[in-house]
Design an enzyme around this catalytic site. Structure first.
Site, PDB file in Angstrom:
ATOM      1  N   ASP A 198      22.614  14.645  72.178  1.00 31.37           N
ATOM      2  CA  ASP A 198      22.484  14.128  70.879  1.00 31.37           C
ATOM      3  C   ASP A 198      22.016  14.998  69.828  1.00 31.37           C
ATOM      4  O   ASP A 198      21.526  16.189  70.422  1.00 31.37           O
ATOM      5  CB  ASP A 198      21.234  13.029  71.130  1.00 31.37           C
ATOM      6  CG  ASP A 198      20.651  12.507  69.907  1.00 31.37           C
ATOM      7  OD1 ASP A 198      21.258  11.998  69.085  1.00 31.37           O
ATOM      8  OD2 ASP A 198      19.307  12.570  69.980  1.00 31.37           O
ATOM      9  N   ASP A 230      19.386  14.709  66.659  1.00 29.27           N
ATOM     10  CA  ASP A 230      18.100  14.763  66.155  1.00 29.27           C
ATOM     11  C   ASP A 230      17.279  14.485  67.131  1.00 29.27           C
ATOM     12  O   ASP A 230      17.366  13.314  67.843  1.00 29.27           O
ATOM     13  CB  ASP A 230      18.183  13.558  64.813  1.00 29.27           C
ATOM     14  CG  ASP A 230      18.946  13.957  63.734  1.00 29.27           C
ATOM     15  OD1 ASP A 230      18.868  15.171  63.356  1.00 29.27           O
ATOM     16  OD2 ASP A 230      19.861  13.164  63.303  1.00 29.27           O
ATOM     17  N   LYS A 275     -17.376  21.915  81.925  1.00 32.66           N
ATOM     18  CA  LYS A 275     -18.143  21.013  82.791  1.00 32.66           C
ATOM     19  C   LYS A 275     -17.620  20.274  83.877  1.00 32.66           C
ATOM     20  O   LYS A 275     -18.163  20.108  84.939  1.00 32.66           O
ATOM     21  CB  LYS A 275     -18.849  20.136  81.836  1.00 32.66           C
ATOM     22  CG  LYS A 275     -19.726  21.075  80.867  1.00 32.66           C
ATOM     23  CD  LYS A 275     -20.856  20.006  80.215  1.00 32.66           C
ATOM     24  CE  LYS A 275     -21.642  20.944  78.896  1.00 32.66           C
ATOM     25  NZ  LYS A 275     -20.653  21.249  77.836  1.00 32.66           N
ATOM     26  N   THR A 319     -11.959  26.387  78.640  1.00 35.11           N
ATOM     27  CA  THR A 319     -10.782  26.625  77.558  1.00 35.11           C
ATOM     28  C   THR A 319     -11.356  26.811  76.168  1.00 35.11           C
ATOM     29  O   THR A 319     -12.138  25.820  75.780  1.00 35.11           O
ATOM     30  CB  THR A 319      -9.875  25.175  77.899  1.00 35.11           C
ATOM     31  OG1 THR A 319     -10.490  24.208  77.384  1.00 35.11           O
ATOM     32  CG2 THR A 319      -9.272  25.253  79.226  1.00 35.11           C
ATOM     33  N   GLU A 329      -5.063  24.673  74.636  1.00 35.69           N
ATOM     34  CA  GLU A 329      -6.327  25.013  75.165  1.00 35.69           C
ATOM     35  C   GLU A 329      -6.202  26.297  76.352  1.00 35.69           C
ATOM     36  O   GLU A 329      -5.953  26.177  77.345  1.00 35.69           O
ATOM     37  CB  GLU A 329      -6.846  23.782  76.304  1.00 35.69           C
ATOM     38  CG  GLU A 329      -6.889  22.715  75.357  1.00 35.69           C
ATOM     39  CD  GLU A 329      -8.040  21.721  75.893  1.00 35.69           C
ATOM     40  OE1 GLU A 329      -8.395  20.862  75.560  1.00 35.69           O
ATOM     41  OE2 GLU A 329      -8.387  21.920  77.351  1.00 35.69           O
ATOM     42  N   PHE A 374      -2.373  13.711  87.234  1.00 37.92           N
ATOM     43  CA  PHE A 374      -3.044  13.790  88.569  1.00 37.92           C
ATOM     44  C   PHE A 374      -3.581  12.706  88.980  1.00 37.92           C
ATOM     45  O   PHE A 374      -4.361  12.104  88.234  1.00 37.92           O
ATOM     46  CB  PHE A 374      -3.762  15.332  88.624  1.00 37.92           C
ATOM     47  CG  PHE A 374      -2.596  16.516  88.385  1.00 37.92           C
ATOM     48  CD1 PHE A 374      -2.103  17.114  89.127  1.00 37.92           C
ATOM     49  CD2 PHE A 374      -2.556  16.951  87.095  1.00 37.92           C
ATOM     50  CE1 PHE A 374      -1.582  18.185  89.156  1.00 37.92           C
ATOM     51  CE2 PHE A 374      -1.608  17.971  86.801  1.00 37.92           C
ATOM     52  CZ  PHE A 374      -1.204  18.614  87.874  1.00 37.92           C
TER      53      PHE A 374
HETATM   54  N1  RBF Z   1      -4.579  18.576  81.941  1.00 36.10           N
HETATM   55  C1  RBF Z   1      -3.799  17.636  82.411  1.00 36.10           C
HETATM   56  O1  RBF Z   1      -4.197  16.376  82.364  1.00 36.10           O
HETATM   57  N2  RBF Z   1      -2.578  17.706  83.137  1.00 36.10           N
HETATM   58  C2  RBF Z   1      -2.095  18.954  83.008  1.00 36.10           C
HETATM   59  O2  RBF Z   1      -0.870  19.144  83.683  1.00 36.10           O
HETATM   60  C3  RBF Z   1      -2.985  20.195  82.555  1.00 36.10           C
HETATM   61  N3  RBF Z   1      -2.683  21.599  82.946  1.00 36.10           N
HETATM   62  C4  RBF Z   1      -3.490  22.151  82.671  1.00 36.10           C
HETATM   63  C5  RBF Z   1      -3.091  23.777  82.870  1.00 36.10           C
HETATM   64  C6  RBF Z   1      -4.012  24.855  82.474  1.00 36.10           C
HETATM   65  C7  RBF Z   1      -3.534  26.258  82.654  1.00 36.10           C
HETATM   66  C8  RBF Z   1      -5.302  24.563  81.719  1.00 36.10           C
HETATM   67  C9  RBF Z   1      -6.108  25.570  81.371  1.00 36.10           C
HETATM   68  C10 RBF Z   1      -5.622  23.249  81.558  1.00 36.10           C
HETATM   69  C11 RBF Z   1      -4.748  22.102  82.145  1.00 36.10           C
HETATM   70  N4  RBF Z   1      -5.119  20.967  82.011  1.00 36.10           N
HETATM   71  C12 RBF Z   1      -4.342  19.787  82.251  1.00 36.10           C
HETATM   72  C13 RBF Z   1      -6.635  20.529  81.285  1.00 36.10           C
HETATM   73  C14 RBF Z   1      -6.810  20.467  79.973  1.00 36.10           C
HETATM   74  O3  RBF Z   1      -5.815  21.262  79.163  1.00 36.10           O
HETATM   75  C15 RBF Z   1      -7.948  20.434  79.307  1.00 36.10           C
HETATM   76  O4  RBF Z   1      -8.714  21.458  80.025  1.00 36.10           O
HETATM   77  C16 RBF Z   1      -8.793  19.215  79.637  1.00 36.10           C
HETATM   78  O5  RBF Z   1      -8.125  18.149  79.101  1.00 36.10           O
HETATM   79  C17 RBF Z   1     -10.248  19.296  79.018  1.00 36.10           C
HETATM   80  O6  RBF Z   1     -10.207  19.289  78.134  1.00 36.10           O
HETATM   81  P1  ADP Z   2     -14.295  23.050  77.251  1.00 32.39           P
HETATM   82  O1  ADP Z   2     -13.782  24.170  78.339  1.00 32.39           O
HETATM   83  O2  ADP Z   2     -13.948  21.525  77.634  1.00 32.39           O
HETATM   84  O3  ADP Z   2     -13.196  23.224  76.069  1.00 32.39           O
HETATM   85  P2  ADP Z   2     -16.267  24.072  75.723  1.00 32.39           P
HETATM   86  O4  ADP Z   2     -15.632  24.102  74.463  1.00 32.39           O
HETATM   87  O5  ADP Z   2     -17.729  23.641  75.867  1.00 32.39           O
HETATM   88  O6  ADP Z   2     -15.562  23.312  76.687  1.00 32.39           O
HETATM   89  O7  ADP Z   2     -16.283  25.454  76.389  1.00 32.39           O
HETATM   90  C1  ADP Z   2     -15.306  26.132  76.024  1.00 32.39           C
HETATM   91  C2  ADP Z   2     -15.653  27.684  75.403  1.00 32.39           C
HETATM   92  O8  ADP Z   2     -16.427  28.736  76.392  1.00 32.39           O
HETATM   93  C3  ADP Z   2     -14.955  28.548  74.426  1.00 32.39           C
HETATM   94  O9  ADP Z   2     -14.832  27.704  73.398  1.00 32.39           O
HETATM   95  C4  ADP Z   2     -15.252  29.981  74.450  1.00 32.39           C
HETATM   96  O10 ADP Z   2     -16.275  30.368  73.548  1.00 32.39           O
HETATM   97  C5  ADP Z   2     -15.944  30.079  75.941  1.00 32.39           C
HETATM   98  N1  ADP Z   2     -15.496  30.636  76.898  1.00 32.39           N
HETATM   99  C6  ADP Z   2     -15.984  31.390  77.867  1.00 32.39           C
HETATM  100  N2  ADP Z   2     -15.284  31.902  78.758  1.00 32.39           N
HETATM  101  C7  ADP Z   2     -14.026  31.623  78.325  1.00 32.39           C
HETATM  102  C8  ADP Z   2     -12.741  31.719  78.820  1.00 32.39           C
HETATM  103  N3  ADP Z   2     -12.620  32.410  79.921  1.00 32.39           N
HETATM  104  N4  ADP Z   2     -11.663  31.257  78.214  1.00 32.39           N
HETATM  105  C9  ADP Z   2     -11.816  30.301  77.326  1.00 32.39           C
HETATM  106  N5  ADP Z   2     -12.804  30.143  76.637  1.00 32.39           N
HETATM  107  C10 ADP Z   2     -14.103  30.715  77.204  1.00 32.39           C
HETATM  108 MG    MG Z   3     -12.326  23.737  74.790  1.00 33.48          MG
END
Ligand code: RBF
Ligand code: ADP
Ligand code: MG
Length: 390
Positions: A19, A21, A256, A262, A314, A344
């Site tokens: 397909d 589109d 947390k 991230t 993220e 998961f």
């Molecule tokens: N969250 C999911 O629900 N499924 C995933 O497959 C998943 N994979 C991830 C892989 C990486 C490398 C990272 C850093 C995060 C992953 N997360 C996943 C978590 C998600 O991106 C995020 O950290 C949480 O939703 C908290 O905001």
């Molecule tokens: P979450 O992890 O759910 O996004 P926060 O936004 O409170 O929660 O925390 C992430 C923050 O931590 C980032 O925005 C960045 O400023 C900081 N940080 C510290 N170490 C790292 C890292 N190794 N990778 C990404 N962010 C990091």
């Molecule tokens: Mg974040």
């Protein structure tokens, strides 16, 4: 070696029917833009539901659905003649979906006959693919809905495609994103792989023989077709993608709940770019304007475990920072793909998987293939110029 290569063979397939589109081309964004502008003229709001209603339909059916849903004071024909030039103007801006060109090159290179079977009229298909180098010559058959009595979900398009390929329908593998297309493929007696273009819809695709998240996840060997050979130690190198922006405060769940910080990029600033990338786990290099360049593993998508409503990106920078860096400019060069986003059943299994992703990314980024991107000037351009390139 990917685990799935040991999975049993589904069927011996000799031809691929594609397909266009939503499967090979990222048409959705263009369609939304055009319809948004058009409905605005009539003072009608645009929302995602309209998009859901028209996915996979022929232009006439889609127009009829819009006239009805939005209660427009015009006929279906009038709508079509007004919209057509607006769409044609945009065809040159349509981008291939991630993995589309790779897939076409792969099957063409291995002599697997391919047909392009779309609910668009033949002329629109030809016009759209003319902007994608190498595509037109790769297809043995191109067929549009104006060449048969009924478009998808009728099986006619696919049956005609098989005929022109000189193949039995049961030896054809259909790759489709929409429900009408999947229905048509099964009605034609073909094997069907679904690649849903709208998020969180996979439960609707039970008719398909397999549902995959993106074209990166297609495993031709499961259908008796030649396997992709570009996977290296469990990762897929991709053409680099560039994305960036100031780090904003995230959900606080990563650090947390998962114990994995991230960084978040504003979804507003990245929405256009995010819509072009399929969800999944990727890796690459991250540049922080005042600190340096770091290995990075990231998820792009809806994070099903947390059931997000918005697509996010993220990146987890693989380095021990002792502070947050909200507001700082973060730039990413994404160079490889690891796996589709998954849901998961427990927090522990999600964390285990993310840690495994990190190990895979760390190792991969030591390969010369990827270390070279660490020096990409994009990663260290100063704050003033925050246009992304490519
Ligand atoms: N969250 C999911 O629900 N499924 C995933 O497959 C998943 N994979 C991830 C892989 C990486 C490398 C990272 C850093 C995060 C992953 N997360 C996943 C978590 C998600 O991106 C995020 O950290 C949480 O939703 C908290 O905001
Ligand atoms: P979450 O992890 O759910 O996004 P926060 O936004 O409170 O929660 O925390 C992430 C923050 O931590 C980032 O925005 C960045 O400023 C900081 N940080 C510290 N170490 C790292 C890292 N190794 N990778 C990404 N962010 C990091
Ligand atoms: Mg974040």
């Amino acid at each position: 070696m990917r685990i799935a290569t040991t999975m049993p063979l589904r069927k011996l397939i000799s031809c691929v029917v594609l397909d266009l589109d939503g499967t090979l081309l990222n048409t959705d964004g263009i369609v939304s833009e055009v319809l948004k502008a058009f409905l605005g003229k009539y003072g009608k709001p645009w929302d995602g539901r309209v998009a859901q209603r028209i996915v996979g339909k022929t232009p006439i059916e889609a127009a009829a659905a819009i006239v009805e849903d939005c209660e427009l004071p015009c006929t279906v024909d009038e709508l079509i003649s007004e919209l057509n030039p607006m769409f044609s103007d945009q065809w040159c801006n349509i981008k291939p979906l991630p993995g589309a060109s790779r897939l076409i090159k792969h099957f063409n290179g291995h002599g697997v006959p391919m047909a392009l079977a779309s609910n668009s009229p033949r002329a629109s298909i030809e016009a759209k693919i003319s902007y994608q180098p190498g595509w037109k010559e790769s297809f043995s058959v191109i067929i549009g809905s104006d060449e048969v009595k009924m478009g998808k979900p009728s099986p006619e398009l696919f049956l005609e495609a098989a005929k022109r390929l000189n193949s039995k329908p049961s030896c054809c593998l259909v790759i489709e994103d929409s429900l009408p297309g999947i229905t048509a493929g099964k009605a034609a007696g073909m094997e069907v792989v679904a690649v849903p273009s709208l998020p969180k819809q996979s439960h609707l695709y039970t008719l398909a023989d397999e549902v995959i998240n993106s074209l990166f996840d297609l495993q031709p060997e499961r259908w008796g077709l030649p396997p992709f050979q570009d996977w290296v130690e469990g990762i897929l190198p991709i053409e680099p993608w560039y994305i960036g922006g100031p780090v904003i405060k995230g959900f606080g769940r990563g650090s947390k709940v998962l114990g994995i910080p991230t960084a978040n990029l504003s979804t507003e600033g990245c929405s256009k770019i995010l819509s072009e990338y399929t969800s999944g786990v990727y890796f690459g290099w991250a540049g922080l304007s005042t600190r340096g360049v770091y290995k990075t593993v990231m998820s792009i998508g809806w994070n099903p475990y947390f059931n997000n409503t918005e697509k996010t990106i993220e990146p987890w920078l693989l380095h021990d920072f002792d502070e947050d860096f909200y507001g700082e400019e973060l730039r990413l060069t994404i160079v490889g793909y690891i796996r589709p986003e998954a849901n998961f059943s427990s927090l522990e299994s999600l964390i285990d998987k993310i840690q495994e992703d990190r190990r895979i990314a760390e190792k991969a980024l030591d390969l010369p293939l990827f270390t070279k991107y660490k020096k990409d000037p994009y990663l260290s351009i100063s704050l003033q110029n925050n246009e992304h390139h490519s």
